[in-house]
Design a protein around this motif. Structure first.
Motif, PDB file in Angstrom:
ATOM      1  N   ILE A 101       0.950  -1.268  -0.154  1.00 52.10           N
ATOM      2  CA  ILE A 101      -0.027   0.004  -0.010  1.00 52.10           C
ATOM      3  C   ILE A 101       0.807   1.310   0.015  1.00 52.10           C
ATOM      4  CG2 ILE A 101      -1.859   1.347   1.476  1.00 52.10           C
ATOM      5  CD1 ILE A 101      -2.602  -1.561   2.544  1.00 52.10           C
ATOM      6  N   ALA A 102       2.033   1.153   0.664  1.00 54.80           N
ATOM      7  CA  ALA A 102       2.802   2.450   0.984  1.00 54.80           C
ATOM      8  C   ALA A 102       3.629   2.934  -0.674  1.00 54.80           C
ATOM      9  CB  ALA A 102       3.983   2.169   1.895  1.00 54.80           C
ATOM     10  N   GLU A 103       3.759   1.759  -1.464  1.00 55.90           N
ATOM     11  CA  GLU A 103       4.396   2.088  -2.641  1.00 55.90           C
ATOM     12  C   GLU A 103       3.449   3.003  -3.499  1.00 55.90           C
ATOM     13  OE1 GLU A 103       7.257   1.298  -4.026  1.00 55.90           O
ATOM     14  OE2 GLU A 103       7.694   0.726  -2.106  1.00 55.90           O
ATOM     15  N   LYS A 104       2.062   3.236  -3.102  1.00 55.91           N
ATOM     16  CA  LYS A 104       1.297   4.120  -3.756  1.00 55.91           C
ATOM     17  C   LYS A 104       1.533   5.555  -3.338  1.00 55.91           C
ATOM     18  CE  LYS A 104      -2.724   0.910  -4.391  1.00 55.91           C
ATOM     19  NZ  LYS A 104      -3.266   0.380  -3.265  1.00 55.91           N
ATOM     20  N   SER A 105       2.457   5.725  -2.108  1.00 57.68           N
ATOM     21  CA  SER A 105       2.735   7.186  -1.832  1.00 57.68           C
ATOM     22  C   SER A 105       3.565   7.934  -2.822  1.00 57.68           C
ATOM     23  CB  SER A 105       3.461   7.055  -0.571  1.00 57.68           C
ATOM     24  OG  SER A 105       4.217   8.186  -0.417  1.00 57.68           O
TER      25      SER A 105
ATOM     26  N   SER B 174       3.865  10.608   7.690  1.00 57.37           N
ATOM     27  CA  SER B 174       2.917   9.563   8.091  1.00 57.37           C
ATOM     28  C   SER B 174       3.669   8.240   7.875  1.00 57.37           C
ATOM     29  CB  SER B 174       1.733   9.870   7.113  1.00 57.37           C
ATOM     30  OG  SER B 174       2.180   9.081   5.974  1.00 57.37           O
ATOM     31  N   TYR B 175       3.039   7.403   8.337  1.00 54.53           N
ATOM     32  CA  TYR B 175       3.574   6.106   8.549  1.00 54.53           C
ATOM     33  C   TYR B 175       3.807   5.446   6.790  1.00 54.53           C
ATOM     34  CZ  TYR B 175       4.067   0.957   8.989  1.00 54.53           C
ATOM     35  OH  TYR B 175       4.476  -0.263   9.147  1.00 54.53           O
ATOM     36  N   LEU B 176       2.982   5.727   6.197  1.00 52.21           N
ATOM     37  CA  LEU B 176       2.762   5.097   4.620  1.00 52.21           C
ATOM     38  C   LEU B 176       4.108   6.014   3.869  1.00 52.21           C
ATOM     39  CD1 LEU B 176      -0.690   4.394   3.903  1.00 52.21           C
ATOM     40  CD2 LEU B 176       0.913   2.868   4.556  1.00 52.21           C
ATOM     41  N   ASP B 177       3.984   7.186   4.139  1.00 50.27           N
ATOM     42  CA  ASP B 177       5.041   7.989   3.223  1.00 50.27           C
ATOM     43  C   ASP B 177       6.424   7.442   3.868  1.00 50.27           C
ATOM     44  OD1 ASP B 177       3.157   9.214   1.798  1.00 50.27           O
ATOM     45  OD2 ASP B 177       3.188  11.073   3.155  1.00 50.27           O
ATOM     46  N   PHE B 178       6.657   7.469   5.370  1.00 50.43           N
ATOM     47  CA  PHE B 178       7.919   7.090   5.710  1.00 50.43           C
ATOM     48  C   PHE B 178       8.189   5.600   5.388  1.00 50.43           C
ATOM     49  CE2 PHE B 178      11.255   6.196   9.046  1.00 50.43           C
ATOM     50  CZ  PHE B 178      11.813   7.188   8.912  1.00 50.43           C
ATOM     51  N   LEU B 179       7.253   4.783   5.273  1.00 53.58           N
ATOM     52  CA  LEU B 179       7.648   3.254   4.943  1.00 53.58           C
ATOM     53  C   LEU B 179       8.071   3.521   3.393  1.00 53.58           C
ATOM     54  CD1 LEU B 179       7.573   0.441   5.646  1.00 53.58           C
ATOM     55  CD2 LEU B 179       5.172   0.524   5.043  1.00 53.58           C
ATOM     56  N   LYS B 180       7.586   4.094   2.537  1.00 58.14           N
ATOM     57  CA  LYS B 180       8.211   4.172   1.290  1.00 58.14           C
ATOM     58  C   LYS B 180       9.481   4.726   1.243  1.00 58.14           C
ATOM     59  CE  LYS B 180       7.233   5.120  -3.512  1.00 58.14           C
ATOM     60  NZ  LYS B 180       6.566   5.311  -4.576  1.00 58.14           N
TER      61      LYS B 180
END
Ligand code: UD1
Length: 356
Positions: free
Chosen positions: A179-183, A261-267
Motif C-alpha cells: 500500500i505504501a508503494e502508492k505514496s 505519516s506511516y505510509l510515506d515514511f515506509l516508502k
C-alpha cells in the motif's frame, strides 16, 4: 471482556494498530491516549492512516520532564482503570506512557501485558531503559519479539508469563508495504530510488547533549550525498537552541522536512540507500526492508541485526558516522528473527488462553 490499550507516542500507535485489529473480533477494547505526542504529524495522522479506532480517552498530558509526564499519566490512567475495570491492560514499547500504564495497572492488580518485552540497550542513562526494566518487572504477560529479548528477561530472573511471539511492527510493515508503494513521497521530494539517505534523530542522549548533536550535525554536513531528514520537534527545538539549525538548513543536499505519516515514511525507507537513525523501531524496519542501517547510538536492543552485519553502531562519533555512511555494506545473510508477520496472532492466542 475488556482489554485496554494505553498508548501515547508515535511508535505505539503503529504497534497498537496491528494488535487491536487482531483482538477486535473477540474482545471489547478501550484505547487510552495519554497525549504524550499531540502534534498532528506525530499522532492523529497515524490513527487516520492505520484505521485505529479513535481513542476512548485522551488524557492530554503533553510535554514535560520525565517525572511530570509519568506522574500526570499515572494519576489519570488510574482514574480510567477504576472506572472501566478492564480484564487486561496492554502497554507497548518503552516510553513514559508505557511505564505509567504499567505502574497504574499493576498497582490496581489488573493483569498487565507488555508488547515488545525484554529489549535491553544496557544503557541506564536512557530514560527508555528504565521504562523497559520497570515495565517488564511488573508485567504478567511478556510478549517478546526475539530470542534475545527472552534471554534478557531470563538473565533478570523473569521467566513466568514470557512468550516469544515475534514482532508486531513487522506484522504491520508486511501488511502495509504494498500500500505504501502508492505514496508519491519520492516525487514530492524530488528523490530517486536508492539515491538518497534517510536521517532521523530524536533520542534525548543525542538531542539534549550539545556535543553529541554538534558531532552529528558536523558529520551530516560533511557527507556528500542527498539526505532526507524528517525532523522530530524535540530535535528541531534542540538544533535551534544550540544554533545549529540554520547551518543544516542551508546545506543544499539535506532536505529537512516535517515528520511523515506511516505510509510515506515506509516508502521513503524502502527506497533509501542507507538509513542513519537513533530510533529503535527504524533499525528493525530497515532490516526487514533490507536497507543498511547506521545507528547513532552506542548500544542497541537489536543485537541480532548488528551480528547479521546489517546494522553498525557509530554513536555520535563524527568520524565513524562519515566513514560508515561511505563504506558500510551489509555482509550477512538475514535471519528471520522478527517473525513472518504472525506476532499479533501469537499474542492473541496467549491472551485467549489466559482470559478464557
Ligand atoms: C518519545 C519516547 C521515545 C520514542 C519517541 C518516538 C520517552 C521517554 N521517549 O520520545 O522512546 O522513541 O517518543 O517519537 O517516552 N513534542 C512536540 N510535539 C509532540 C510531541 C513532543 O513538539 O507531539 C516535543 C516537545 O517539545 C517535547 C519533546 O518533543 O518536550 C519530547 O517529547 P517526548 O514525548 O518527551 O519524547 P520523544 O522525544 O518524542
Amino acid at each position: 471482556m475488556i482489554i485496554m490499550s494505553v498508548v501515547g507516542a508515535r511508535p505505539q500507535f503503529v504497534k497498537c494498530a496491528a494488535l487491536t485489529e487482531e483482538l477486535r473480533r473477540s474482545y471489547d477494547q478501550i484505547i487510552v491516549h495519554t497525549g504524550q505526542h499531540y502534534d498532528y504529524n506525530l499522532s492523529e495522522v497515524f490513527f487516520e492512516e492505520l484505521h485505529i479506532p479513535k481513542p476512548d480517552y485522551n488524557l492530554g498530558v503533553g510535554s514535560g520532564t520525565n517525572g511530570y509526564q509519568i506522574g500526570q499519566m499515572l494519576m489519570s490512567i488510574e482514574n480510567v482503570l477504576i472506572k472501566e475495570k478492564p480484564e487486561l491492560v496492554l502497554v507497548y514499547g518503552d516510553t513514559n506512557t508505557t511505564v505509567a500504564g504499567a505502574l497504574a495497572a499493576s498497582k490496581l492488580h489488573i493483569q498487565l501485558g507488555h508488547v515488545e518485552a525484554g529489549l535491553r540497550y544496557l544503557d541506564r542513562s536512557m530514560p527508555e531503559e528504565i521504562n523497559r526494566i520497570l515495565t517488564d518487572h511488573c508485567s504478567d504477560l511478556l510478549f517478546c519479539p526475539t530470542k534475545t529479548s527472552v534471554n534478557n528477561l531470563h538473565k533478570e530472573s523473569v521467566s513466568q508469563g514470557v512468550y516469544l511471539t515475534g514482532d508486531v511492527m513487522v506484522d504491520i510493515l508486511l501488511r502495509q508495504k504494498k500500500i505504501a508503494e502508492k505514496s508519491n513521497v519520492l516525487e514530492a521530494l524530488g528523490l530517486k530510488s536508492k539515491q538518497y539517505l534517510v536521517v532521523t534523530v530524536h533520542r534525548a542522549g543525542n538531542t539534549d547533549n550539545r556535543e553529541n548533536l554538534k558531532s552529528i550535525v558536523d558529520a551530516l554536513c560533511q557527507i556528500d550525498q542527498t539526505m532526507v531528514f524528517p525532523i522530530h520537534p524535540r530535535t528541531e527545538g534542540a538544533l535551534k537552541r544550540y544554533g545549529f539549525y540554520r547551518r543544516l538548513k542551508e546545506t543544499n543536499k539535506i532536505k529537512i522536512i516535517k515528520p511523515l505519516s506511516y505510509l510515506d515514511f515506509l516508502k521513503l525507507m524502502n527506497h533509501a540507500q542507507k538509513i542513519l537513525t537513533d530510533s529503535g523501531g527504524i533499525q528493525k524496519e530497515a532490516y526487514v526492508l533490507k536497507v543498511p542501517c547506521i545507528t547513532l547510538l552506542e548500544t542497541t536492543g537489536w543485537d541480532e541485526i548488528v551480528e547479521d552485519g546489517w546494522n553498525v553502531l557509530v554513536g555520535a562519533n563524527k568520524a565513524k558516522i562519515v566513514k560508515m555512511t561511505q563504506e558500510f555494506e551489509p555482509r550477512g545473510k538475514q535471519r528471520e528473527d522478527f517473525g513472518k508477520g504472525e506476532a499479533c496472532k501469537n499474542i492473541k492466542n496467549v491472551i485467549d488462553s489466559v482470559l478464557k
